[in-house]
Write a protein that holds these residues in place. Structure first.
Motif: not given
Length: 706
Positions: A484-493, A521-529, A565-573
């Motif tokens: 899903p969409v990654m926050g700027g803080a995780a990317y900055a880390f 770890l922050w990335l691994a805990l991401l949840t889609p909207p 929307m697939q990109e934003a939610m990290g979904a496939s199929g």
């Protein structure tokens, strides 16, 4: 200090941080505050040093880094003010008289794209617009410099439709584009004008290559030779992207390096056959000069795009180092190239091209400067097969390191990354560098005497093999990881951690693992909207809590909404229309959707059309749902429990992502601040969801006639 860093690379990092700070911070007050704090930090750093010279290095580092941050912020702010172009006020259909500035052939999509200069009726301001049209609507004479007349539908450059999406409005602001659109009918050429520059040569070269090599392979060959990518089909471009080979499609470091290396090698060998010259001139200096001319010529011929200019600059610095007898690749030279690019194009810092190109080169340089790697590659007495195995292992390790370094960039900007890219590049890069590009050069050279066909056939086979590799890799199970969409803080880390690992020396560099691992770890805990609403209110998407399938309302015939929307939610199929989902009840005008998240049911009322509804019935329906979505303005009597996302609200917020279980909203407006390309910079979207307590009664049924 053996374990310390050199200062020059960190100055480039500081300058990039200042540029990024301008984009992240909201408005002028915060930008001024950042510059003032940078100056105060530099002033304070100057007092750290003592008269006996103690802390002198620390003082210089603080002063230089603080000034670099302030310079980066001021630089991008100044360029935005000087070159930024305001967009047109809204959609319009006009009869235009325009001058063709640029023409791009998109043969694989059966489209032509023009960049034209024009003046709007009643406005003396000259603007640039990008217009798309069908090939049959445009005469061949409509080249650069021609004056044309056409009827066109124009729109302001689009802001992100969803949080975390591509911001074309920002790119258009710095590129000077005030509008985009499409032609409504044929384009009439009033006068052809005089073509100038290298554009006619570039178009002719691309057409010649596409005629010699058919299909997407010809489009790729034309992209390598001229920089025009319009001949590659969208399906093949998607396969190259999913296989981690998309960097081969744009003229950048690999292509410029191949041209420079070939020119340098041939010049060195051929000039070495002239004894008089060998005795009087240092051939490496002369060959470096010829390589530099080839780099500049190739950059100009392919359109001088920012990635190509960046690569050309790096090649020129490397050639200068070779001519001076120094190492051609070092962190200092890379920092110098990055600083020069930021002086001219500071806005490139926040784009994926800048981050990927410099990130990959930095990963290569840092890896080969590491002591264990130098020891592994040190020359020793061994069989040629052992040496070959060592080089192949190093090539694989380099590809893996580059893939790991660029994966956060891909996730942040594109929400997806190829898993097998390092393995695919192990074959694709040598194939492109040592076979395809030399065959293109040989084909063009032998075409001068009419015998280039065999080389073009071989070139087509090599590029077909490259495409087959891309399709095969992209088709592997789990070939693409999506998030899903990654926050700027995780990317900055993660970026901070990787920069620390690359720029420091000794064991202290391992401290960079701390922020890098924290970001992962922050990335691994991401949840889609849970719910996505586009900025125009026409599309709504959500994830089925049970099957995890993407559900879309208002997809239409285009796949753009689904892909977005697939990109934003990290979904496939495959995506399912909400109308067919068991949790939705739809009529001609509305869909009533019930989704369970966070231990409760959430009820959404979404309009399927822009038609009007009787106010009393609409108010009654709104009272029993949590969220209402509409592409048109609703009456103030429509008061849902949580959110009314109608046209006036969505105009101010842009697209909305709802995290129902967390009670959180994210809007496009929250990331835009008061930057001049955003249409409503003053809005502060709501920060949390606070549904009212109590039981939820079923909403009244809305009949089709309402």
């Amino acid at each position: 200090m053996a374990a310390g860093p050199t200062l020059a690379p960190w100055l480039a990092v500081g300058m990039a941080a200042g540029v990024a700070g301008w984009f992240v911070l909201d408005g002028a007050r915060q930008w001024i505050l950042l510059i003032i704090l940078s100056l105060l930090a530099a002033l304070a750093g100057g007092f750290i040093s003592r008269r006996d010279g103690r802390f002198l290095c620390l003082s210089r580092a603080i002063v230089s880094l603080a000034l670099a941050i302030g310079l980066g912020c001021a630089l991008v702010w100044g360029k935005s003010t000087l070159v930024g172009t305001p967009a047109i006020p809204g959609p319009m259909v006009l009869d235009l008289r325009a001058v063709v500035i640029e023409r791009q052939e998109l043969t694989a999509q059966s489209r032509i794209r023009l960049v034209v200069g024009l003046r709007l009726p009643g406005d003396n301001r000259a603007i640039k617009a990008r217009i798309s049209l069908k090939p049959n609507d445009l005469a061949p004479a409509a080249r650069e410099g021609a004056v044309v007349r056409l009827r066109a539908r124009l729109f302001p450059p689009a802001s992100p439709r969803l949080p975390g999406g591509y911001d074309f409005a920002r790119a258009a602001w710095f590129d000077g584009l005030a509008a985009t659109g499409s032609a409504l009918g044929p384009v009439q050429v009033e006068s052809q004008g005089a073509e100038s520059g290298l554009a006619p040569w570039r178009h002719a070269l691309a057409a010649h290559v596409r005629a010699a090599v058919p299909g997407s392979a010809g489009g790729m060959a034309a992209a390598f030779a001229s920089g025009e990518r319009g001949g590659i089909t969208p399906a093949d471009e998607a396969a190259m992207r999913d296989a981690g080979l998309a960097h081969l499609l744009s003229v950048s470091g690999l292509h410029v390096s191949a041209v420079v290396a070939a020119t340098y090698f041939l010049a060195l060998r051929l000039l070495g056959l002239w004894p008089w010259l060998v005795l009087r001139v240092r051939l490496p200096v002369l060959a470096s000069g010829m390589g530099g001319l080839a780099a500049v010529g190739y950059t100009l011929l392919t359109g001088a795009e920012v990635p190509t200019v960046r690569s050309c600059l790096g090649a020129l610095l490397a050639l200068a180092a070779v001519a001076a007898g120094r190492r051609p690749f070092s962190v200092r030279l890379l920092a110098l190239a990055a600083g020069f690019v930021m002086l001219l194009w500071p806005e490139a810092v926040v784009g994926p091209s800048f981050q990927m190109s410099f990130g990959s080169v930095l990963a290569i340089v840092a890896l080969h400067e590491a002591a264990p790697v130098r020891a592994f590659l040190a020359r020793r007495r061994e069989g040629w097969w052992i040496r070959l195995g060592r080089d192949l292992a190093m090539l694989l390790l380099t590809g893996l390191v580059i893939e790991l370094a660029l994966m956060p960039v891909a996730f942040f900007h594109f929400h997806r990354a190829g898993i097998y890219g390092s393995l695919a590049n192990l074959v694709a890069i040598p194939l492109t560098t040592f076979i395809s590009m030399p065959l293109i050069g040989a084909g063009l050279a032998f075409d001068l005497i009419g015998v280039g066909a065999p080389f073009w056939h071989l070139c087509g086979w090599s590029l077909d093999a490259l495409l087959a590799l891309a399709r095969w890799v992209a088709g592997r199970p789990d070939a693409v990881a999506q998030l899903p969409v990654m926050g700027g803080a995780a990317y900055a880390f993660m970026v901070l951690g990787m920069l620390w690992l690359a720029l420091w020396r000794g064991n202290v560099r391992l401290l960079g693992l701390v922020p890098a691992v924290a970001g992962c770890l922050w990335l691994a805990l991401l949840t889609p909207p849970d719910v996505l609403i586009t900025g125009d209110g026409r599309q709504l998407g959500l994830i089925d809590p049970q099957s995890r399938q993407l559900l879309i309302l208002g997809q239409g015939r285009s796949t753009y909404a689904r892909d977005m929307m697939q990109e934003a939610m990290g979904a496939s199929g495959e995506a399912m229309p909400i109308e067919q989902w068991r949790g939705a009840e739809c009529n001609e005008s509305f869909c009533r959707i019930t989704i369970r998240q966070g231990g409760r049911d959430w009820r959404i009322l979404a309009a399927r059309s822009g038609g009007m509804v009787e106010e009393q019935a609409m108010a009654a329906a709104c009272a029993y749902v949590d969220i209402v979505v509409s592409r048109v303005a609703l009456s103030p009597s429509c008061r849902p429990r949580l959110l009314r996302a109608d046209e006036p609200v969505l105009y101010r917020t842009g697209g909305i992502a709802l995290y129902l279980a967390q009670g959180r909203t994210v809007t496009v407006a929250q990331s835009q601040g008061q930057h001049p390309w955003w249409r409503a910079p003053s809005l502060k979207a709501q920060e949390s969801l606070k549904p009212q307590e109590g039981s939820i009664e079923p909403p009244p049924t809305i009949s089709p006639d309402q």
